[in-house]
Scaffold this motif. Structure first.
Motif, mmCIF file in Angstrom:
data_model
loop_
_atom_site.group_PDB
_atom_site.id
_atom_site.type_symbol
_atom_site.label_atom_id
_atom_site.label_comp_id
_atom_site.label_asym_id
_atom_site.label_seq_id
_atom_site.Cartn_x
_atom_site.Cartn_y
_atom_site.Cartn_z
ATOM 1 N N THR A 720 -1.245 -4.361 -1.469
ATOM 2 C CA THR A 720 -1.071 -3.109 -0.724
ATOM 3 C C THR A 720 -0.121 -3.409 0.426
ATOM 4 O O THR A 720 0.239 -4.574 0.653
ATOM 5 C CB THR A 720 -2.423 -2.606 -0.189
ATOM 6 O OG1 THR A 720 -2.865 -3.492 0.850
ATOM 7 C CG2 THR A 720 -3.475 -2.548 -1.290
ATOM 8 N N PRO A 721 0.336 -2.399 1.170
ATOM 9 C CA PRO A 721 1.218 -2.680 2.313
ATOM 10 C C PRO A 721 0.599 -3.603 3.356
ATOM 11 O O PRO A 721 1.330 -4.256 4.102
ATOM 12 C CB PRO A 721 1.479 -1.283 2.891
ATOM 13 C CG PRO A 721 1.309 -0.354 1.730
ATOM 14 C CD PRO A 721 0.211 -0.945 0.915
ATOM 15 N N SER A 722 -0.734 -3.670 3.410
ATOM 16 C CA SER A 722 -1.378 -4.483 4.438
ATOM 17 C C SER A 722 -2.085 -5.710 3.885
ATOM 18 O O SER A 722 -2.189 -6.722 4.570
ATOM 19 C CB SER A 722 -2.401 -3.638 5.224
ATOM 20 O OG SER A 722 -1.769 -2.548 5.869
ATOM 21 N N ALA A 748 0.084 -7.561 7.253
ATOM 22 C CA ALA A 748 0.552 -6.535 8.183
ATOM 23 C C ALA A 748 0.759 -7.064 9.600
ATOM 24 O O ALA A 748 1.119 -6.296 10.484
ATOM 25 C CB ALA A 748 -0.435 -5.360 8.228
#
Length: 856
Positions: A720-722, A748
């Motif tokens: 995921t983005p994080s 992140a």
């Protein structure tokens, strides 16, 4: 007649800071000022207003609570009832040693602070203590010489109460590094370091708060500080206080009301006695007048018979007047600061007393290799740490120090008030007097800006520190300039107290503190571009930062079983510490490496290449020892055990650096031998173009072989983005045993600094905790170096567990426990502030609650 004449005089014994004693005969009705004058004349002391004579009200001379300052306006015999025995001591501690114009005055300060360190009144960390001790040795013995200083040459020195062999060895090492410093240089560096200690210049008075807890009220140049268990928990600046008063055994502070408030805030404390209360009040009057006023208050109006209240007034000169008078006397008498004088110093070394005649005095540390060069344009004359040459006309130049304090504006009024009937005691004109605002004006024109250009050194550093920024609502000020660095050697020189207005043409007022530090570091790492600063010189010398208003004792604290909830109280203290800046200051004072812990394994020739960073090494006592790896038993990792009281629980971790290409095998053998099933990764592989961690795992559905026996296969990869989650199956090909290992990666975290918002980080920590439920084996936690973000995560999870256990949360104690097992856990103040704010958010938003509340 001879006997009658002799009886009219009395003998006063004075002990000086070098442990020498002298008897002075004065008239039997003499006032304190006469004895003070005799003492100052004996010492040939010009800057005498910083000092005083202290005596004991009782025969118990050990108890510091019985110590009183000799009042110069009163009869000696009316003050001292017992033996006429006095101690010569520093009464007012300056915030900046450069304000002391004479080296002899600074020497007396050094003697006082040396006593305070040895007798335990002044405390510091191991690193700071050894540094201070090395300056004292340099001032006493000069440069280290193997012939003059054989083994054990420092055995006669005593610096701190509980001195260890390791302490002396570190002092010996630092003494060698001080080579080239003259005695005055070493003493100045000593004072410049000791001034930052929390207990420097604090006049402590024992008291109790409204709940009966023991505290100490410290009077300092900037205001009042509150200490509990030796830790400063709050402070009140003079600028925020409008009245100090006492009634019987109660001492009161009245703070100025803020916008929107209908009345001033009054905070009360209980003292041990009426006498102790009045002495605290008198100390406040003296410190406030000395440090905050340009001229002392005029005499009070004559009282009528029915008027009540104390007649006490501070009768001496202020700091401003002392500095001005000393400069005038030096100029009138044409006392050269480089010429010999008649003063004899008695230095005490290991119990022996040696007579030393000083032949040089300087106002600031000298740098003999510097030469004066003509400057072009409007650049200022550089401020050199040495003697100031005469001007071409032969007249002495100004010494470069700030002028005496001047009024910048008209601040709120402040009143001193005693206990008798609660009557106000008028100080100055009417019932109030003006106090200084927040600084001194510069000796130069406030509008005269200076451009300073410098290149970084070989390590990419400029050598100065800054404070303030847009996020702190304060101007950006140079707080420290390290000696012999680009900032120190450039012409014109960058000075402490300079306000930074522009950085390479960009307006600095819009920068947060973190952005400013990042910008300067980036220029240093590039090493190809000059750092150009536009500064306003010395505008904020003597600055005081006002703390926000807060109630020392909450109006409605949480009560559990008749007592204040310790968990709630700990969060009150933490929030107050962040608001006042004390939490960060205490973190900065914490030792980075635990004293007494060795780190020898990392320095062995076969292990040096296994360390990602040269200065980050594991303790020998807690390092992970590999048993089956074919490359040796060493890996840069430590076991970390965090006890959770109340739950009988120990959270187990292994804090490790990010693997290097040559340590990947060691990393997987560590995972296997520790039987770990969870790896927490807090970095990306590459940040800002630099490799932070080698990719030590196979791609999805691939397998890699590590060493002769281990094979790792990746079975899942969700990103995921994080976050990123990967499942591995690790197999020992020799025994055919297999285990499933989960890797959780937090991606992140920004390239530099800390996240702007803690939401993603807290979400990640909660997911980590879910995976750790019921886990009894260590969790592998690593970032790049294995200290910064690694320490943040361990601190965060430990705090969450303490909240669930309804135990008080003290982040500094958590970090101390971590650093006792691996050095430097939580690397920067920004990381510490981030995790403290995240801990508060978790508690205030009830993201994590005590178990008993969850059940109810």
């Amino acid at each position: 007649m001879a006997r009658e004449k002799q009886e009219r005089r009395m003998r006063c014994l004075v002990e000086f800071l070098d442990n020498s004693e002298e008897i002075f005969e004065v008239e039997r009705r003499a006032k304190g000022q006469e004895l003070l004058d005799r003492v100052f004349e004996h010492l040939e002391l010009l800057e005498c207003d910083y000092f005083g004579l202290r005596y004991s009200e009782t025969e118990n001379t050990i108890d510091s609570n019985n110590k009183r300052w000799l009042d110069p306006r009163k009869s000696i015999r009316k003050q001292v009832k017992g033996t006429l025995y006095f101690n010569f001591q520093v009464k007012f501690f300056v915030t900046d040693p450069s304000k002391l114009l004479e080296e002899y005055t600074r020497y007396q300060y050094v003697l006082q602070l040396k006593k305070d360190l040895l007798e335990g009144r002044l405390t510091c960390s191991f690193d700071i203590g050894t540094l201070l001790a090395s300056y004292l040795v340099q001032a006493e013995l000069g440069d280290y010489d193997p012939q003059d200083h054989p083994d054990g040459y420092m055995s006669q020195f005593r610096f701190i109460p509980y001195q260890t062999e390791e302490f002396i060895n570190q002092v010996h090492h630092l003494h060698k590094a001080n080579f080239g410093q003259l005695p005055a240089d070493a003493e100045f560096h000593f004072l410049n370091t000791v001034k930052n200690l929390e207990l420097y210049g604090v006049d402590l008075h024992h008291a109790r708060d409204t709940l009966g807890s023991e505290i100490a009220i410290g009077v300092v140049s900037a205001g009042l500080s509150i200490f509990q268990n030796g830790v400063r928990i709050n402070q009140f600046s003079w600028a925020k206080i409008v009245k100090i008063s006492f009634k019987r055994k109660q001492f009161f502070i009245q703070q100025r009301r803020e916008i929107g408030e209908t009345r001033d805030m009054v905070i009360g404390f209980n003292m041990t006695s009426y006498r102790a209360c009045k002495n605290l009040w008198k100390s406040c009057v003296e410190h406030h007048t000395f440090f905050r006023m340009v001229d002392p208050q005029p005499p009070a109006k004559r009282r009528t018979f029915f008027q009540l209240g104390s007649k006490f007034r501070y009768s001496g000169r202020t700091e401003s007047q002392t500095m001005e008078d000393t400069k005038k006397r030096l100029a009138e008498k044409e006392i050269s600061r480089s010429s010999p004088n008649k003063r004899a110093f008695r230095r005490t070394v290991g119990g022996t007393v040696a007579e030393v005649i000083r032949t040089e005095t300087r106002s600031l540390p000298s740098r003999t290799t510097q030469k004066y060069k003509p400057l072009k344009d409007n650049h200022r004359v550089p401020s050199f740490d040495g003697e100031i040459p005469p001007s071409p006309n032969g007249k002495p130049r100004e010494n470069g120090l700030s002028k005496s304090a001047e009024m910048l504006n008209v601040p709120p009024q402040m009143t001193y008030m005693d206990d008798n009937g609660g009557s106000d005691v008028s100080i100055g004109t009417g019932n109030s007097y003006e106090v200084l605002s927040n600084g001194y004006k510069s000796q130069t024109n406030g509008d005269a800006l200076v451009t300073i250009r410098m290149l970084p050194d070989d390590r990419g550093r400029f050598g100065f520190n800054v404070k303030g920024g847009a996020d702190q609502g304060a101007p950006i000020i140079v707080s420290r300039v390290a000696p012999n660095t680009p900032a120190d050697l450039c012409i014109p020189r960058l000075n402490e107290g300079d306000q930074i207005l522009q950085i390479n043409g960009k307006d600095a007022s819009t920068f947060t503190n973190e952005q400013l530090v990042s910008t300067i570091r980036a220029l240093g790492e590039a090493r190809t571009k000059d750092l150009v600063l536009t500064v306003r010189p010395n505008v904020y010398v003597g600055e005081e930062v006002e703390e926000p208003v807060f109630q020392y004792i909450p109006e409605s604290p949480r009560i559990v079983n008749g007592e204040i909830d310790s968990l709630t109280e700990s969060f009150m203290l933490l929030q107050e510490g962040l608001d006042t800046g004390m939490a960060i200051a205490q973190f900065d004072q914490l030792y980075r490496k635990k004293p007494g812990m060795t780190m020898g394994a990392c320095r062995l020739a076969e292990n040096v290449a296994k360390n990602r960073y040269r200065d980050i090494a594991p303790y020998d006592a807690t390092r992970v020892i590999l048993r089956e790896a074919d490359t040796g038993d060493y890996i840069n990792a430590n076991t970390i055990n965090m006890d959770i009281p109340g739950f009988d629980l120990v959270n187990k971790y292994v804090a490790a650096q990010g693997p290097l290409p040559n340590t990947v095998n060691d990393f997987w053998y560590m995972v296997w031998e520790q039987r770990s099933t969870l790896i927490v990764m807090l970095t990306t592989n590459v940040e800002r173009g630099r490799v932070k961690c080698h990719k030590y795992w196979p791609d999805l559905d691939d397998r890699l072989k590590f060493g002769p026996d281990l094979e790792v296969r990746c079975t899942r990869c969700d990103e995921t983005p994080s976050f990123a989650y990967r499942d591995f199956i690790i197999c020992n090909t020799a025994t055919k045993e297999e285990r499933i290992v989960l890797q959780m990666q937090y991606v992140a975290w920004p390239d530099h600094g800390v996240p702007d918002d803690s939401s993603d980080f807290l979400d990640f920590v909660l997911r980590v905790r879910q995976c750790r439920v019921g886990m009894d084996v260590p969790t592998i936690v690593h970032c790049s170096a294995g200290i910064g973000r690694t320490g943040v995560l361990i601190t965060m999870e430990t705090a969450m567990c303490l909240i669930e256990a309804n135990e008080p949360v003290y982040p500094l104690d958590i970090v101390r426990t971590e650093r006792d097992q691996r050095p430097m856990l939580i690397q920067t103040a920004a990381q510490y502030k981030f995790v403290c704010e995240a801990i508060i958010r978790v508690y205030m938003d009830c993201i994590v609650k005590p178990i008993d509340e969850q059940r109810s």
